[in-house]
Enzyme design. Sequence first.
Site, PDB file in Angstrom:
ATOM      1  N   ASP A  37       0.917  -1.220   0.156  1.00 47.99           N
ATOM      2  CA  ASP A  37       0.071  -0.118  -0.089  1.00 47.99           C
ATOM      3  C   ASP A  37       0.891   1.238  -0.042  1.00 47.99           C
ATOM      4  O   ASP A  37       1.512   1.571   0.966  1.00 47.99           O
ATOM      5  CB  ASP A  37      -0.881  -0.213   1.243  1.00 47.99           C
ATOM      6  CG  ASP A  37      -1.820   0.933   1.172  1.00 47.99           C
ATOM      7  OD1 ASP A  37      -1.783   2.164   0.674  1.00 47.99           O
ATOM      8  OD2 ASP A  37      -2.844   0.872   1.885  1.00 47.99           O
ATOM      9  N   HIS A  38       0.926   1.998  -1.102  1.00 48.24           N
ATOM     10  CA  HIS A  38       1.846   3.224  -1.425  1.00 48.24           C
ATOM     11  C   HIS A  38       1.447   4.179  -0.474  1.00 48.24           C
ATOM     12  O   HIS A  38       2.235   5.109  -0.165  1.00 48.24           O
ATOM     13  CB  HIS A  38       1.775   3.581  -2.613  1.00 48.24           C
ATOM     14  CG  HIS A  38       3.062   4.079  -3.345  1.00 48.24           C
ATOM     15  ND1 HIS A  38       3.758   4.795  -2.411  1.00 48.24           N
ATOM     16  CD2 HIS A  38       3.819   3.854  -4.469  1.00 48.24           C
ATOM     17  CE1 HIS A  38       5.091   5.208  -3.316  1.00 48.24           C
ATOM     18  NE2 HIS A  38       4.766   4.514  -4.299  1.00 48.24           N
ATOM     19  N   ARG A  39       0.321   4.347   0.214  1.00 51.83           N
ATOM     20  CA  ARG A  39       0.027   5.271   1.239  1.00 51.83           C
ATOM     21  C   ARG A  39       0.812   5.069   2.533  1.00 51.83           C
ATOM     22  O   ARG A  39       0.773   6.061   3.444  1.00 51.83           O
ATOM     23  CB  ARG A  39      -1.526   5.238   1.630  1.00 51.83           C
ATOM     24  CG  ARG A  39      -2.308   5.622   0.451  1.00 51.83           C
ATOM     25  CD  ARG A  39      -3.968   5.233   0.940  1.00 51.83           C
ATOM     26  NE  ARG A  39      -4.102   3.861   1.107  1.00 51.83           N
ATOM     27  CZ  ARG A  39      -5.296   3.358   1.513  1.00 51.83           C
ATOM     28  NH1 ARG A  39      -6.538   4.258   1.487  1.00 51.83           N
ATOM     29  NH2 ARG A  39      -5.526   2.081   1.616  1.00 51.83           N
TER      30      ARG A  39
END
Length: 399
Positions: free
Chosen positions: A371-373
């Site tokens: 998850d790039h967040r």
Amino acid sequence: MPPRELTMPKLSDSMADAVIIRWLKAAGEDFARGEGLIEVETDKATVVYEAEWDGTLDAILVPEGATVAVGEPIATLANGDGAAPREAVPSPPTAERATPPHPEHATPETRAPGRAVATPVARRTAVELGISLHGITGTGPGGRITVEDVQRAAAEDGTTPAPPAETPVSGRGEITVHEPTPTQATIARRMVESATTIPVFTVSSDVDVSQIVASRREARARGEEAPSVNDFVVKAAAATLREFPRFNASYVDGKVESYSRVNVGIAVATDDALLVPVIRDADRKSLTELAEETRALADGARRRTLKPEDFHDGTFTVSNLGMFGVRAFTAIIDPPQVAILAVGSARRAPVEEAPGRIAFRDIMTVTLSCDHRVVYGADGARFLSRLRELLERPLALAL
């Protein structure tokens, strides 16, 4: 005290609805706290919901076999005085719900009424073969009817599938419509949520697992039961998560929740679904303990005998398709988790060990979906680098 409603309880984190398999109490019956009220099939398992207080089942509002959303009323409850029940959905009497003395000799016309306890695949097979489940002796856990039981009963009865009243036809031929089970519907909903809300990136790495493969071969030669390659992967992933805590986390309501416990979910394929039981505190368990627990959880998931708590509190997931010969794949993150590790098969491949010297090694590809967040490309690369280091020097994992 006036009757109050009993609503469908939420028995797992991801449960949105459930199928009422069987009412364990009839309308008008008293029950005590801790007694089973209903048997339901959730998105994870088949479980018995136990009463949280003493009382009387006043009226059953939802029949066996119906699908009910979490929080919807399924019955009314009195205060335990055993007052006569109101008019509602009839509940089959206890005698009718009991298993006949010799159900294997029963015919579809003489089998007891009520909803039989069967796996979803067995129910679909019974419909396809036009055979009643009532009176079939279940050989599964707790007497549950399996697809093999249905096929055996159909062969004994000489039953042939009944032709459908009307079969839709298109340019693609006859159309058969299948309703998803509660588990399949939940998986579909969560995968759509993952694919549409999580900005995912993936990183992959080839891992030399020759030492693991050799140690397993030696153990088998000695007649010993050896941990699987996936057991080593789960152990290594748990150790790596302890070193990289941002992967042992969830993204919830715009915030990152990091967890002190490393609970690794293992994806298990069943006949009609994909379940993810959880190994709690995987980083604190020995490889032998982890292997034993993994085998027990995988077996329970396939038999659908696990409890809802066996699926709770996962912080990371490992999915392995190597046993099917899949070299590499990308797994979908199980929200709200931050990452999932996809494991391919070990294969023999030529590797240059020194200039001009080629040797064949056991190579396995792993792919990390992130998850790039919460984490970034360099984080994923460092995570895989440490995972590869542990797997290529597995002695420390076995201690």
